[in-house]
Design a protein around this motif. Structure first.
Motif, PDB file in Angstrom:
ATOM      1  N   PRO A  47       0.800  -1.239   0.000  1.00 22.83           N
ATOM      2  CA  PRO A  47       0.000   0.000   0.000  1.00 22.83           C
ATOM      3  C   PRO A  47       0.828   1.284   0.000  1.00 22.83           C
ATOM      4  N   ASP A  48       2.045   1.238   0.560  1.00 22.10           N
ATOM      5  CA  ASP A  48       2.887   2.435   0.586  1.00 22.10           C
ATOM      6  C   ASP A  48       3.262   2.904  -0.817  1.00 22.10           C
ATOM      7  N   LEU A  49       3.158   2.023  -1.809  1.00 23.12           N
ATOM      8  CA  LEU A  49       3.488   2.398  -3.185  1.00 23.12           C
ATOM      9  C   LEU A  49       2.295   3.004  -3.921  1.00 23.12           C
ATOM     10  N   GLY A  50       1.155   3.104  -3.255  1.00 26.08           N
ATOM     11  CA  GLY A  50      -0.024   3.725  -3.850  1.00 26.08           C
ATOM     12  C   GLY A  50      -0.453   3.036  -5.131  1.00 26.08           C
ATOM     13  N   GLU A  51      -0.749   3.809  -6.161  1.00 29.15           N
ATOM     14  CA  GLU A  51      -1.226   3.264  -7.431  1.00 29.15           C
ATOM     15  C   GLU A  51      -0.169   2.433  -8.157  1.00 29.15           C
ATOM     16  N   SER A  52       1.080   2.518  -7.727  1.00 27.92           N
ATOM     17  CA  SER A  52       2.148   1.729  -8.346  1.00 27.92           C
ATOM     18  C   SER A  52       2.285   0.341  -7.732  1.00 27.92           C
ATOM     19  N   SER A  53       1.547   0.086  -6.655  1.00 34.79           N
ATOM     20  CA  SER A  53       1.648  -1.196  -5.962  1.00 34.79           C
ATOM     21  C   SER A  53       1.143  -2.346  -6.819  1.00 34.79           C
ATOM     22  N   PRO A  54       1.877  -3.476  -6.813  1.00 36.11           N
ATOM     23  CA  PRO A  54       1.293  -4.680  -7.402  1.00 36.11           C
ATOM     24  C   PRO A  54       0.008  -5.022  -6.651  1.00 36.11           C
ATOM     25  N   GLU A  55      -0.889  -5.718  -7.324  1.00 37.16           N
ATOM     26  CA  GLU A  55      -2.161  -6.094  -6.703  1.00 37.16           C
ATOM     27  C   GLU A  55      -2.314  -7.602  -6.686  1.00 37.16           C
ATOM     28  N   ILE A  56      -3.012  -8.089  -5.674  1.00 35.48           N
ATOM     29  CA  ILE A  56      -3.230  -9.520  -5.485  1.00 35.48           C
ATOM     30  C   ILE A  56      -4.718  -9.806  -5.465  1.00 35.48           C
ATOM     31  N   CYS A  57      -5.081 -10.943  -6.039  1.00 37.83           N
ATOM     32  CA  CYS A  57      -6.451 -11.437  -5.992  1.00 37.83           C
ATOM     33  C   CYS A  57      -6.379 -12.894  -5.552  1.00 37.83           C
ATOM     34  N   ILE A  58      -6.890 -13.179  -4.371  1.00 42.55           N
ATOM     35  CA  ILE A  58      -6.939 -14.556  -3.887  1.00 42.55           C
ATOM     36  C   ILE A  58      -8.142 -15.211  -4.558  1.00 42.55           C
ATOM     37  N   ILE A  72      -1.484 -12.172  -9.438  1.00 41.99           N
ATOM     38  CA  ILE A  72      -0.804 -10.912  -9.131  1.00 41.99           C
ATOM     39  C   ILE A  72      -0.673 -10.138 -10.426  1.00 41.99           C
ATOM     40  N   ARG A  73      -1.054  -8.850 -10.373  1.00 44.03           N
ATOM     41  CA  ARG A  73      -0.883  -7.987 -11.541  1.00 44.03           C
ATOM     42  C   ARG A  73      -0.045  -6.775 -11.146  1.00 44.03           C
TER      43      ARG A  73
END
Length: 159
Positions: A47-58, A72-73
């Motif tokens: 979350p500290d990377l804001g919109e640049s953060s990789p995202e996860i979907c379980i 992961i995207r």
């Protein structure tokens, strides 16, 4: 070497934990599951990377074994620093070409290609912007950072 930090991704932001809870609204182990891309819930990994953060979907967590399937995207290219998982892990690239390194070896995997990482094997990865990776682990999903999690300095890093 920096102290080892241990995090479990619980379907939300990375936070210290001992186990991964099952996905809310998940069908029982004896029912099929069908999910449309529009129904997937994505959460920031860093979350500290804001919109640049990789995202996860379980996608699914087995209620008995905690074996997990996830996606992961990456909105931005990122170097995923050295880390390891308690369980065996596989990566299958859906979109983009990743570089993985472990045990003194480097390899690229492209869409449709696969790799296997034994439990507790320290590895790192370089993921391009717009990548999508399907990951399985045969136990609870966790991530144990060897030198701390990625920071803004790891964005857009190439191998």
């Amino acid at each position: 070497m920096a102290a080892l930090a241990s995090f479990v991704l619980s379907g939300r932001a990375a936070e210290p934990s001992a186990t991964v809870a099952s996905v809310p609204g998940e069908a029982s182990a004896n029912e099929p599951i069908f999910k449309k891309s529009s129904e997937l819930k994505w959460d920031k990994i860093l979350p500290d990377l804001g919109e640049s953060s990789p995202e996860i979907c379980i996608l699914h967590v087995d209620p008995k074994t905690q074996a997990t399937q996830l996606l992961i995207r990456t909105p931005k290219a990122i170097h995923v620093r050295k880390h390891w998982h308690t369980a065996n892990e596989t990566h299958t690239m859906v979109k983009g070409t990743a570089t993985l390194a472990c045990d003194g070896k480097r390899a690229e995997i492209s869409p449709g290609e696969f790799n296997f990482m034994p439990a507790k094997m320290v590895h790192e990865a370089w993921l391009p912007a717009g990548s999508l990776t399907f990951i399985t682990v045969d136990g609870a999903w966790d991530i144990n950072w060897v030198e701390g999690p990625p920071t803004a300095a790891d964005l857009s890093r190439t191998h």
